[in-house]
Write a protein that holds these residues in place. Sequence first.
Motif, PDB file in Angstrom:
ATOM      1  N   TRP A  51       0.821  -1.211   0.000  1.00 36.50           N
ATOM      2  CA  TRP A  51       0.000   0.000   0.000  1.00 36.50           C
ATOM      3  C   TRP A  51       0.855   1.261   0.000  1.00 36.50           C
ATOM      4  N   ALA A  52       2.062   1.206   0.569  1.00 43.09           N
ATOM      5  CA  ALA A  52       2.958   2.370   0.506  1.00 43.09           C
ATOM      6  C   ALA A  52       3.405   2.625  -0.935  1.00 43.09           C
ATOM      7  N   VAL A  53       3.674   1.561  -1.666  1.00 51.12           N
ATOM      8  CA  VAL A  53       4.021   1.717  -3.079  1.00 51.12           C
ATOM      9  C   VAL A  53       2.817   2.263  -3.847  1.00 51.12           C
ATOM     10  N   ARG A  54       1.619   1.816  -3.478  1.00 48.23           N
ATOM     11  CA  ARG A  54       0.408   2.355  -4.115  1.00 48.23           C
ATOM     12  C   ARG A  54       0.283   3.860  -3.834  1.00 48.23           C
ATOM     13  N   LEU A  55       0.602   4.277  -2.623  1.00 48.06           N
ATOM     14  CA  LEU A  55       0.588   5.700  -2.278  1.00 48.06           C
ATOM     15  C   LEU A  55       1.608   6.462  -3.111  1.00 48.06           C
ATOM     16  N   SER A  90      -1.088   1.752   8.896  1.00 52.60           N
ATOM     17  CA  SER A  90      -1.669   0.765   9.813  1.00 52.60           C
ATOM     18  C   SER A  90      -0.917  -0.558   9.755  1.00 52.60           C
ATOM     19  N   PHE A  91      -0.680  -1.056   8.558  1.00 55.47           N
ATOM     20  CA  PHE A  91       0.034  -2.331   8.426  1.00 55.47           C
ATOM     21  C   PHE A  91       1.479  -2.212   8.890  1.00 55.47           C
ATOM     22  N   LEU A  92       2.145  -1.114   8.563  1.00 58.46           N
ATOM     23  CA  LEU A  92       3.532  -0.955   8.981  1.00 58.46           C
ATOM     24  C   LEU A  92       3.639  -0.806  10.494  1.00 58.46           C
ATOM     25  N   LEU A  93       2.674  -0.158  11.116  1.00 64.66           N
ATOM     26  CA  LEU A  93       2.686  -0.046  12.580  1.00 64.66           C
ATOM     27  C   LEU A  93       2.451  -1.396  13.246  1.00 64.66           C
ATOM     28  N   VAL A  94       1.630  -2.243  12.638  1.00 67.52           N
ATOM     29  CA  VAL A  94       1.458  -3.595  13.164  1.00 67.52           C
ATOM     30  C   VAL A  94       2.790  -4.333  13.121  1.00 67.52           C
ATOM     31  N   TYR A  95       3.500  -4.199  12.006  1.00 69.88           N
ATOM     32  CA  TYR A  95       4.804  -4.861  11.881  1.00 69.88           C
ATOM     33  C   TYR A  95       5.783  -4.339  12.939  1.00 69.88           C
ATOM     34  N   LEU A  96       5.809  -3.037  13.138  1.00 70.07           N
ATOM     35  CA  LEU A  96       6.751  -2.446  14.092  1.00 70.07           C
ATOM     36  C   LEU A  96       6.350  -2.649  15.539  1.00 70.07           C
ATOM     37  N   GLY A  97       5.056  -2.906  15.750  1.00 70.99           N
ATOM     38  CA  GLY A  97       4.500  -2.835  17.026  1.00 70.99           C
ATOM     39  C   GLY A  97       4.440  -3.787  18.054  1.00 70.99           C
TER      40      GLY A  97
END
Length: 97
Positions: A51-55, A90-97
Amino acid sequence: MSLVNRQMMTVHTFFIALTVFLMGILCLTSSGELIYTELGKKVSLGLGLFWAVRLYFQFFGYSGELWKGKRFETTVHVLFSFLWLYVSASFLLVYLG
């Protein structure tokens, strides 16, 4: 457009839509696993990068001529920019979190 190009576009569009649909189903049915397991965190990293690449492509993949100066198109561009930002964060924060 030639027949082969039209059919390739149709098939690719179908599989992109299917992939996004399955991502949604995964999130709805397995949110706990995505958040609390190591595999889930890795999947979340992949989804966040997707989704970051989509952004990124929201700003650099499309010409500004498509939306600049047009009220409806600019509104849609801004709303979807926030959507891609929210989903990728949201997804990246789950990974970091």
